[in-house]
Design a protein around this motif. Sequence first.
Motif, short mmCIF file in Angstrom:
data_model
loop_
_atom_site.label_atom_id
_atom_site.label_comp_id
_atom_site.label_asym_id
_atom_site.label_seq_id
_atom_site.Cartn_x
_atom_site.Cartn_y
_atom_site.Cartn_z
N ILE A 16 46.81 30.99 46.71
CA ILE A 16 46.61 32.20 46.29
C ILE A 16 45.33 32.71 47.19
O ILE A 16 44.38 32.35 46.96
N LYS A 19 41.61 33.52 46.14
CA LYS A 19 41.78 33.66 44.68
C LYS A 19 40.52 33.41 43.83
O LYS A 19 40.59 34.28 42.83
N LYS A 22 39.60 37.09 43.69
CA LYS A 22 40.65 37.95 43.38
C LYS A 22 40.77 38.47 41.86
O LYS A 22 40.35 38.01 41.06
N LEU A 24 41.29 39.67 38.24
CA LEU A 24 42.21 39.52 37.25
C LEU A 24 41.64 40.03 36.09
O LEU A 24 40.46 40.04 35.63
N LEU A 29 38.15 36.64 39.43
CA LEU A 29 38.22 35.44 38.92
C LEU A 29 37.26 34.50 38.58
O LEU A 29 37.08 34.06 37.26
N THR A 108 39.04 28.08 38.74
CA THR A 108 40.37 28.39 38.60
C THR A 108 41.10 28.27 37.22
O THR A 108 42.31 28.16 36.83
N LEU A 212 45.06 27.92 38.06
CA LEU A 212 45.47 28.58 38.96
C LEU A 212 45.61 28.11 40.22
O LEU A 212 44.52 27.68 40.91
N TRP A 218 49.32 32.39 38.76
CA TRP A 218 48.63 33.98 38.63
C TRP A 218 49.46 34.65 38.01
O TRP A 218 48.82 35.66 37.30
N LYS A 222 47.97 36.54 34.74
CA LYS A 222 48.18 37.95 34.29
C LYS A 222 48.73 38.51 33.13
O LYS A 222 48.08 39.34 32.40
#
Length: 235
Positions: A16, A19, A22, A24, A29, A108, A212, A218, A222
Amino acid sequence: MKPIVVIPARGGSKGIPGKNIKILGGKPLIEYTIRAAREVFQDDQIVVSTDDPNIISVVNSIGLNVPFKRPSRLASDSSGTYEVLLHALEYVEGTGYLPDVLILLQPTSPFRSSQHINEAMKLYETNSELEMVVSVSESKANPYFVLFEENEQGYLQNSKKGSFSRRQDCPQVWEFNGAIYIIDVKTLKSKRLSEFEKRAKYVMDEISSHDLDTPLDWLVAKAIVEEKLKKPTEI
């Protein structure tokens, strides 16, 4: 106890891309993990270890100082968590703070909460002989029932022998979920995490354990967030 929290967040991620920062559910995250840590520990007890200027910028914008930039030699695909922890520990000790327990929280695992951390810490505190408390979830892949290996003839056989007709009858097996590691610093300095022997489990449910690593992970995260947004206090 004198704790130090380490949140490892390197910039490179093939599964990812980007990530750790990223978005979320409207926030990066890594913010989920930082928020959970802050509800248990002081800011000066939390260290984000990263090589990425973008992650440093995001963490600083959340209000948490990133005390150092991780060297590139500890930020490749082959870099191990053990070396990253020792590097962070060396830095912290160089400031004069000498922790005796290290709490590893990987970004993660966004659904691990401060309650989980507190409960795992209490478990660690109840046994002075423990080298580590590690969070786990019950594995669906039971070696007595659904995991198989090839024998010398190339035929499949159960990974672990047992005569069980139903999975429910098999002994429970656990898998590390990557959310919480509470580690005795003295032991960490003497051997790698995989060599620890006195380990106790802290059990977490399936959703809280969600980790994740892939694009599918991912998408599931979500979906979890969108469902929980109906109940904002749960996340």
